[in-house]
Structures are given as structure tokens and as C-alpha cells.
Design an enzyme around this catalytic site. Structure first.
Site, PDB file in Angstrom:
ATOM      1  NE  ARG A 170      -3.720  -2.363   0.108  1.00 15.52           N
ATOM      2  CZ  ARG A 170      -3.450  -3.526  -0.520  1.00 15.52           C
ATOM      3  NH1 ARG A 170      -2.355  -3.624  -1.272  1.00 15.52           N
ATOM      4  NH2 ARG A 170      -4.255  -4.556  -0.417  1.00 15.52           N
ATOM      5  CB  CYS A 218      -8.875  -0.710   4.381  1.00 16.79           C
ATOM      6  SG  CYS A 218      -9.647  -2.317   4.060  1.00 16.79           S
ATOM      7  CD  GLU A 287      -5.172   0.677   2.783  1.00 15.65           C
ATOM      8  OE1 GLU A 287      -5.929   0.564   1.795  1.00 15.65           O
ATOM      9  OE2 GLU A 287      -4.846  -0.280   3.501  1.00 15.65           O
TER      10      GLU A 287
END
Length: 296
Positions: A170, A218, A287
Site C-alpha cells: 500500500r 480500509c 491507509e
């Protein structure tokens, strides 16, 4: 240059545009200046001007991973609307960064191309997917990228190969610089089962994630070898709410806007989760991209 400085732009801009309309979280106040660009030349002009005047700006796509401040953004918001795609070989496709990542995955899998089935259901743009190295499970954007075109601070178009993109879980080089992602070239393969794979992935997403409520997907990165959602659930925080922000009862790694959530409530909820897990020796990293009212 300070964001409060009155400036004459050599291109059309909009003033006081509410950012909640450009975020899947539906949160955010007005930006001082706002512009959607639809071509590379338009983006080059804007970027070169902003850099040459040292004017604070951020780049956004579909706003699917952005938490804007309730006060808005004290600067310039450059919104990427450059769309389109073209095959450069039988199994290699160049896609402009403002294109919907989910629609790209759906279109390609329906045509028998494999590699981006996981994109179906991811609400951001191609540029956002590259920026975040979006993915699911053990599949991610980096695995199918061949190269990425960017516009640098001088307005020049450069091309990076995979090794230069700094991909990780990520993350990418673009989270540490302000380059404008112009396009991405993907390596695909032919697979008659691709449409079924995409449908199965989408079905699982719809069953496990709160798609009916505004969110940014998320909130936290998964710790190595573990699941952030599982950890938050086990900590007893699933369904916990603060004002209009709630840890989704459906998936604990989602914070949803139940109607009138503020950015402050979301940030406080994030802190509550982090503090709770930290007391158990677990550090959760965000995130979601939290965009301040003023850049440092």
C-alpha cells in the site's frame, strides 16, 4: 507563496468548491481554488504554474482514499479527470490516470483479459491505485504495472519503470513527492475465466464490506501477518461510534459516515482505535490519506 495570497491564474479555476462532493467519505469543506484537468497539456500548464509560484496544492482523483478537513483546503486542489485507454500490444494496455479503476477491471475481465480482476469494486481512479498500490489479499497493482508516466514540477512528461516506482504494501514513491501520475501501462494475459474471477471477487466484497455507506475503504494498513479488521473486532470496537462516524458493524477496518460525520470525529475515532491496539502492543498505521487544512 502563502495560500491566502491573491493570485491571477492564466487558466480558468473555480473558487470555494466544497470537497465533500469529491470524496467518497462525503466529508470536507471548501478549497480556495479547484480545477479539473482533462488533458496532459492542461495538467502540464497548471502544474508548472503552481510549482513556479510555490503555491500549495494537492492532487486528487476520485477522492476514494481521502479524508478532507472540515475547514476545507487552504490552497489549490488539482482534480485529475484525464481518462482513456489504448492497447499498445495484444496484452499490454496504457490507461490514463483519471480512468475508473473498477470500470477498467470490469471492462478488461469481460473481454477475457486477466490481471486486473481484483480492481472490480475498488472505487478509486487508476492514478489512485498506482499511488496507493491498491490491491486485495496477495494481489496488487504493482504486480501488473509495466511503467508509469508522470508530469514533474517543470511540466515535463517522464516515464518510470517498475523498479523506479518504490512499490511496497500500500505504498509507492508518489506518497513522498508531488508528481502528477499521468498514465499507467499494464501487462495482461488472456484468460477465459477472468470474468468469473472478477464477479466472485466483487461478490465477496459486497458481502463483507459496507458499500451502502460513505467511507474511504480500509482505514488502516494490515500489520504483517495479521488483519487490522480482525484486530479491531477482537478489541471490541466493531460498531463503536463517535458522532456521525462509526466503525462499521460489517467490517471493522472501515469507518463509515452515518450521516453528518466530521473529519474531526473520524480522526478522533482513528486515534481511539490506535490507542486501544497500542495498549496491546500493536501499532496500526493509517491507509487513508488524511489531508490537512494547510500543508506543513
Amino acid at each position: 507563496m502563502k495560500a491566502s495570497t491573491v493570485i491571477r491564474f492564466p487558466f480558468s479555476v473555480r473558487r470555494s468548491v466544497w470537497l465533500n462532493k469529491y470524496s467518497t467519505f462525503r466529508i470536507g469543506g471548501p478549497a480556495n481554488y479547484f480545477k479539473v484537468v482533462h488533458s496532459a497539456s492542461e495538467a502540464q500548464q497548471v502544474i508548472q504554474f503552481l510549482h513556479s509560484h510555490n503555491y500549495p496544492f494537492i492532487i486528487v482523483g476520485k477522492g476514494s482514499n481521502c479524508l478532507f478537513d472540515d475547514r476545507g483546503f487552504d490552497g489549490f486542489v488539482l482534480c485529475n479527470g484525464i481518462q482513456g485507454k489504448e492497447f499498445v500490444s495484444e496484452t499490454t494496455i496504457k490507461v490514463y490516470s483519471g480512468t475508473s479503476f473498477s470500470f477498467l477491471g470490469k471492462t478488461l475481465s469481460s473481454s477475457g483479459y486477466s490481471g486486473l480482476e481484483f480492481a472490480v469494486g475498488i472505487p478509486g481512479s487508476v492514478g489512485g491505485a498506482v499511488f496507493m498500490n491498491a490491491g486485495i489479499g496477495n494481489q496488487d497493482t504493482a504486480a501488473v504495472i509495466e511503467s508509469v508516466e508522470v508530469i514533474n514540477s517543470k511540466g515535463e512528461i517522464l516515464s518510470y519503470n517498475t523498479e523506479e516506482l518504490g512499490f511496497g504494501y500500500r505504498t509507492s514513491r508518489f506518497q513522498h513527492c508531488n508528481e502528477f501520475i499521468l498514465s499507467a501501462t499494464f501487462r495482461l494475459s488472456r484468460n477465459s475465466s477472468s470474468v468469473k474471477i472478477a464477479k466472485d471477487l466483487l461478490r465477496n466484497r459486497l458481502l463483507s464490506q459496507p458499500y451502502q455507506q460513505p467511507s474511504t475503504g480500509c482505514i488502516f494498513r494490515n500489520p504483517p501477518g495479521n488483519s487490522a479488521g480482525k484486530l479491531i473486532d477482537e478489541a471490541g470496537l466493531k460498531g463503536f461510534s463517535l458522532g456521525g462516524a462509526q466503525i462499521s458493524p460489517k467490517h471493522a477496518n472501515f469507518i463509515v459516515n452515518t450521516g453528518r460525520a466530521t473529519s474531526q470525529e473520524v480522526k478522533q475515532l482513528i486515534q481511539i482505535v490506535q490507542d486501544k491496539l497500542k495498549s496491546q502492543g500493536i501499532n496500526l498505521e493509517e491507509e487513508v490519506r488524511i489531508i490537512p487544512y494547510q500543508l506543513p
